[in-house]
Design an enzyme around this catalytic site. Structure first.
Site, mmCIF file in Angstrom:
data_model
loop_
_atom_site.group_PDB
_atom_site.id
_atom_site.type_symbol
_atom_site.label_atom_id
_atom_site.label_comp_id
_atom_site.label_asym_id
_atom_site.label_seq_id
_atom_site.Cartn_x
_atom_site.Cartn_y
_atom_site.Cartn_z
ATOM 1 C CD GLU A 172 -3.004 -1.440 1.972
ATOM 2 O OE1 GLU A 172 -3.775 -1.195 2.372
ATOM 3 O OE2 GLU A 172 -2.385 -1.873 3.633
ATOM 4 C CD GLU A 205 -4.274 -6.730 4.128
ATOM 5 O OE1 GLU A 205 -3.320 -5.154 4.444
ATOM 6 O OE2 GLU A 205 -3.982 -7.164 3.202
#
Length: 269
Positions: A123, A143
């Protein structure tokens, strides 16, 4: 590059090289896993880049063999459960999400990634502008394996770069993929032999820093606007932005350097 001292909770180590700000993730013994202190210092570093007129380009990199394994969940989870941000209000948000109360970066950021580049690592690089990856990179947006969702921009930017199907392939499986796949999906712009990624990122950053700073910032922001708000919104800025830039000292220097057949010396005004 000499390795700086590393506190137990990690740190972000900044180094100025001419017009570049090198921003180093510094917790190699823990795979550069991010703690609250590291998040706060990263926001401070990005804010320094934007606020110092002598700095033109940032270079995000990491000490040790790996970029980052992502969040250090034991230290981060309490803040996550409370919905607290880890960057100081008013600072530049390194993930560049436009969160109310936080600034978005205006100056360019080049990222050099290597080794393990998981979750937050992906990210952060997608929030940068140009990414150079070592050929030993191991990427995973995992995640879903931890019962949470990627909220640092992966759900937005992976789909924008690679298409929805390619994004969901990696977001929903949490699988690990390499530098060649990251290049295919436009997550990174260049792949180089491991150990050369920072050198190449610095070369690109220096090439950007040699251009007219006001024009670089305006060009970056207009391209982002086109992606985020659409081509029409970006086109509506063309006349006003070009008027402003064409009246700058740098634009006059650009013309002079062309006439005099020499390299331009831009001042950022």
């Amino acid at each position: 590059m000499d390795h700086p001292e590393t506190p137990a909770e990690g740190s972000i180590h900044c180094e100025v090289r001419g017009e570049l700000l090198l921003v180093g993730i510094n917790r190699p013994a823990k795979y550069n896993g991010f703690t609250p202190r590291m998040f706060r210092e990263l926001g401070e570093a990005y804010t320094r880049l934007d606020d110092d007129p002598a700095l033109r380009v940032g270079v995000l990199h990491a000490f040790g063999k790996h970029f980052t394994a992502g969040l250090d969940l034991p230290t981060i989870a309490p803040s996550m459960q409370r919905g607290e941000k880890l960057v100081r209000p008013g600072d530049v948000e390194p993930l560049n999400l436009g969160t109310p109360g936080y600034r978005r970066r205006t100056k360019p950021m080049v990222a050099a990634v290597k080794g393990i580049t998981y979750t937050l690592g992906i990210e952060l690089m997608l929030a940068a502008d140009v990414v150079v990856a070592a050929d030993d990179c191991r990427f995973s947006q995992l995640e879903v394996k931890r019962g949470i969702m990627a909220t640092g921009g992966a759900t937005l930017r992976m789909a924008e770069r690679a298409g929805l199907g390619n994004a969901l392939l990696h977001l929903l499986t949490g699988d690990e993929f390499g530098a060649a796949e990251a290049l295919r999906l436009n997550f990174v712009q260049k792949v180089v032999p491991a150990g050369q990624e920072l050198e190449e990122a610095l070369r690109i950053a220096q090439a950007i820093a040699a251009q007219a700073p006001l024009a670089v910032v305006a060009t970056r922001l207009n391209a982002l606007k086109a992606v985020e708000e659409g081509p029409i919104a970006a086109m509506q800025e063309f006349i006003e932005v070009q008027q402003r830039l064409s009246r700058s000292e740098d634009a006059a220097e650009g013309v002079r350097s062309f006439v005099e057949r020499r390299a331009a010396r831009f001042q950022g005004r």
